[in-house]
Each structure stands twice: as structure tokens, then as C-alpha cells.
Design a protein around this motif. Structure first.
Motif, PDB file in Angstrom:
ATOM      1  N   ARG A  86      -9.304   1.128  -5.805  1.00  0.00           N
ATOM      2  CA  ARG A  86     -10.774   0.992  -5.765  1.00  0.00           C
ATOM      3  C   ARG A  86     -11.437   2.364  -5.623  1.00  0.00           C
ATOM      4  O   ARG A  86     -12.471   2.643  -6.230  1.00  0.00           O
ATOM      5  N   LYS A  87     -10.809   3.232  -4.844  1.00  0.00           N
ATOM      6  CA  LYS A  87     -11.343   4.597  -4.656  1.00  0.00           C
ATOM      7  C   LYS A  87     -11.377   5.347  -5.980  1.00  0.00           C
ATOM      8  O   LYS A  87     -12.173   6.255  -6.166  1.00  0.00           O
ATOM      9  N   GLY A  88     -10.489   4.952  -6.896  1.00  0.00           N
ATOM     10  CA  GLY A  88     -10.475   5.587  -8.222  1.00  0.00           C
ATOM     11  C   GLY A  88     -11.362   4.858  -9.217  1.00  0.00           C
ATOM     12  O   GLY A  88     -11.343   5.176 -10.409  1.00  0.00           O
ATOM     13  N   GLY A  89     -12.123   3.853  -8.751  1.00  0.00           N
ATOM     14  CA  GLY A  89     -13.086   3.176  -9.617  1.00  0.00           C
ATOM     15  C   GLY A  89     -12.613   1.866 -10.231  1.00  0.00           C
ATOM     16  O   GLY A  89     -13.305   1.282 -11.064  1.00  0.00           O
ATOM     17  N   LYS A 144       0.626   4.253  -9.418  1.00  0.00           N
ATOM     18  CA  LYS A 144      -0.319   5.003 -10.255  1.00  0.00           C
ATOM     19  C   LYS A 144       0.453   5.899 -11.238  1.00  0.00           C
ATOM     20  O   LYS A 144       0.138   5.945 -12.431  1.00  0.00           O
ATOM     21  N   GLU A 183      -7.227  -1.077  -2.170  1.00  0.00           N
ATOM     22  CA  GLU A 183      -8.151  -0.080  -1.619  1.00  0.00           C
ATOM     23  C   GLU A 183      -7.937   1.279  -2.306  1.00  0.00           C
ATOM     24  O   GLU A 183      -8.888   1.966  -2.675  1.00  0.00           O
ATOM     25  N   TYR A 184      -6.680   1.624  -2.477  1.00  0.00           N
ATOM     26  CA  TYR A 184      -6.331   2.895  -3.115  1.00  0.00           C
ATOM     27  C   TYR A 184      -6.933   2.976  -4.528  1.00  0.00           C
ATOM     28  O   TYR A 184      -7.566   3.963  -4.897  1.00  0.00           O
ATOM     29  N   GLY A 218     -12.860  -2.007   1.499  1.00  0.00           N
ATOM     30  CA  GLY A 218     -12.551  -1.435   0.188  1.00  0.00           C
ATOM     31  C   GLY A 218     -11.425  -2.144  -0.552  1.00  0.00           C
ATOM     32  O   GLY A 218     -11.208  -1.905  -1.735  1.00  0.00           O
ATOM     33  N   SER A 258       1.386   2.854  -3.561  1.00  0.00           N
ATOM     34  CA  SER A 258       0.261   2.934  -4.514  1.00  0.00           C
ATOM     35  C   SER A 258       0.332   4.176  -5.396  1.00  0.00           C
ATOM     36  O   SER A 258       0.105   4.107  -6.606  1.00  0.00           O
ATOM     37  N   GLU A 259       0.628   5.312  -4.773  1.00  0.00           N
ATOM     38  CA  GLU A 259       0.728   6.576  -5.523  1.00  0.00           C
ATOM     39  C   GLU A 259       1.803   6.442  -6.629  1.00  0.00           C
ATOM     40  O   GLU A 259       1.614   6.887  -7.753  1.00  0.00           O
ATOM     41  N   SER A 278       0.811  -1.219   0.000  1.00  0.00           N
ATOM     42  CA  SER A 278       0.000   0.000   0.000  1.00  0.00           C
ATOM     43  C   SER A 278       0.848   1.275   0.000  1.00  0.00           C
ATOM     44  O   SER A 278       0.441   2.286  -0.565  1.00  0.00           O
TER      45      SER A 278
END
Ligand SMILES: [Zn+2]
Length: 295
Positions: free
Chosen positions: A103-106, A72, A100-101, A138, A68-69, A65
Motif C-alpha cells: 500500500r505504501k507503494g501505491g 516485491k 501494508e507494505y 494501512g 514482502s521485500e 509481512s
């Protein structure tokens, strides 16, 4: 530099399995283009594969986790556009940590049904003496399957199948048939002794069966992505299989003779493999113990 990178990756792997703090700032996500539409990404945790095309981005595994940034950003640098799906090859946090990260972006997450089951509860990875908390809601895969499925996506025929009781009880093999690339998750460690998470249903017997199944469908042009270690070939996988079979045969024979674990370790049955497989992560003794407990 290479060694430092490898060291960071593996200390991150251990951290991901619950051991404490690490230097996420020092991690760089690098990539190798394997085919026009397929990339292998490396950073902190299990290797990832990114598939691009008209249908949208699809990622296999998403590391720990803390990065994640960075994952991305690395994906965006390869191809802008939404990340539509992530497939988790198994439940370990160094392969699912970004769920989870994203998922927040769809992004929708897909995995074998045992991955979701395991992520819903606290797990103990006995081989590493680590206790892992249940994952947040999430982070749980939203689509699960039990045996196999085929995707027709981004111009690829992607065959995804479960291999029972191998590294865990929820491992998926992801075979990009059109491009002849396969991601084996942690069923394949390339150049280092593998973890067999026997407390999550993993067995050396299942690892061997899974590798044999993959070998039936690969050739000398196949790019084989391991969960950990460098991009591999059919011959790397054949060598890995020989090592696994050798260890299984020796350990089970000695176990049958009533030998104690300490005696099996002392017999140095992996000596011929140790220089290549036993210096980067698990030691020969640790691997023997894991094999012993998984038989
Ligand atoms: Zn794993």
C-alpha cells in the motif's frame, strides 16, 4: 530440499498465525508460469497468483509481512512495472501480511467486506489456539464487495465471487476465465488436511458447497491454485471433495449418535486418507476435531 521448503512454509504459516519467530532469510520465492500472463508464486504463506498485462500487475494474496521485500523482488524479476491491485482471498495474515507494505507503494487492496471487518479487530483462531492483533489501518482493503464482481483487466475476464462460510466467512474465489486458471485461497488445501477456521465463520458444509461450485466451471485443462500445497487439477479437487464429504458424513453421523469427540477420533474414520493428507501439516486427529467443531 523439497521437504525442508515445505516445512519452512508451514512453520511460516503457523508463525503468521501468531506463534513466534521464523527464519525469513531462508525463504525463497519461487514461481511457476501457468499461462503466458499468469504465474503462481510460492514462498512463506499462502500461494500467490500474479497476472501481468497492459493494465498493470495484479496479485492475488501477498503472504506474511516478513517476506514482502522478497515478494516485491520476485514480482519485479517476472515483470517490471507497478503493482496496481492485490486481492486478498481471506483475512488470515499469511495471505494479507504484505498489504501494508505494498500500500505504501501505491497498490490498492481489494477483498470481501468481511475480510476488512475481521482485520479491523483482534481475532482468535481457536483451531490453532492463536490470537491475532487487529491489522494496522494501512493494511486494510480499500475496496470491498459483498457477492461477486467481474474485472475486465489485462485482457482477462476475471470473475471474483464470495463463497459463504467456507474456510472463513470472507473467502473469495478468483477465476481467470479467459486463461482457465482459478485461485481458490484456503477453500482448497492440496494434499494436506485443511484448516476450517470455525471461529471466523468457517464450516465444512460451506467448504463442500464452495468446492462444488468451483467444480461446475472447471475442466481437465484448468489450473487450480490452492491456498496451500502444489498447483492442482480438477482431479485433485474431486479427490479433495470426496475426502471432505467422507469426513462430514462420518463425523455428523457419529455426532448425531451422541458420540464424544474422543470416540470419533478413536474410530480412525480418515485412515484411508491419512497417508496422503495427514502427514504434512494438520494431523488426522486435529482435522477430525476441526470438522467436529465446524459441524
Ligand atoms: Zn487461511
Amino acid at each position: 530440499m523439497k521437504f525442508r521448503h515445505a516445512f519452512l512454509c508451514f512453520s511460516m504459516f503457523i508463525s503468521a498465525m501468531g506463534a513466534g519467530l521464523f527464519a525469513a532469510d531462508e525463504i525463497h520465492i519461487s514461481y511457476t508460469q501457468m499461462r503466458p500472463n499468469l504465474f503462481m508464486l510460492e514462498g512463506a504463506g499462502g500461494n500467490m497468483v500474479l497476472c501481468r498485462g497492459e493494465d498493470g500487475l495484479f496479485l492475488v494474496d501477498d503472504q506474511v509481512s516478513a517476506v514482502s521485500e522478497k515478494v516485491k523482488k520476485a514480482i519485479k524479476a517476472i515483470e517490471p512495472g507497478p503493482l496496481r491491485f492485490i486481492l486478498n482471498t481471506h483475512w488470515h495474515h499469511d495471505h494479507t501480511g504484505g498489504n501494508e507494505y505494498f500500500r505504501k507503494g501505491g497498490t490498492l487492496t481489494v477483498a470481501h467486506r468481511n475480510v476488512r471487518k475481521r482485520m479491523m479487530k483482534k481475532n482468535v483462531v481457536e483451531a490453532l489456539k492463536r490470537e491475532l492483533e487487529a491489522s494496522p489501518e494501512g493494511a486494510l482493503p480499500v475496496i470491498t464487495f459483498s457477492k461477486e464482481m467481474t474485472w475486465h483487466y489485462n485482457g482477462e475476464e476475471i470473475q471474483i465471487y464470495h463463497v459463504p462460510n467456507a474456510h472463513t466467512d470472507g473467502d473469495s474465489i478468483v477465476f481467470f476465465k479467459t486463461s482457465n486458471v482459478v485461485h481458490m485461497g484456503d477453500v482448497f488445501f492440496n494434499g494436506l488436511y485443511p484448516l476450517i477456521d470455525y471461529s471466523s465463520g468457517g464450516t465444512i458444509k460451506g467448504m463442500i458447497s464452495a468446492v462444488k461450485r468451483v467444480l461446475k466451471h472447471v475442466d481437465s485443462d484448468t489450473q487450480i491454485v490452492p491456498g496451500h500445497g502444489p498447483l492442482g487439477t480438477k482431479w485433485d479437487l474431486v479427490t479433495y471433495l470426496q475426502m471432505l464429504e467422507h469426513v462430514r458424513d462420518k463425523v455428523s453421523a457419529m455426532k448425531k449418535q451422541g458420540k464424544k469427540l474422543s470416540e470419533i477420533k478413536a474410530a480412525k474414520i480418515t485412515a484411508e486418507w491419512d497417508a496422503t493428507w495427514g502427514t504434512k501439516w494438520l494431523t488426522p486427529d486435529q482435522f477430525i476435531e476441526i470438522a467436529y467443531r465446524s459441524i
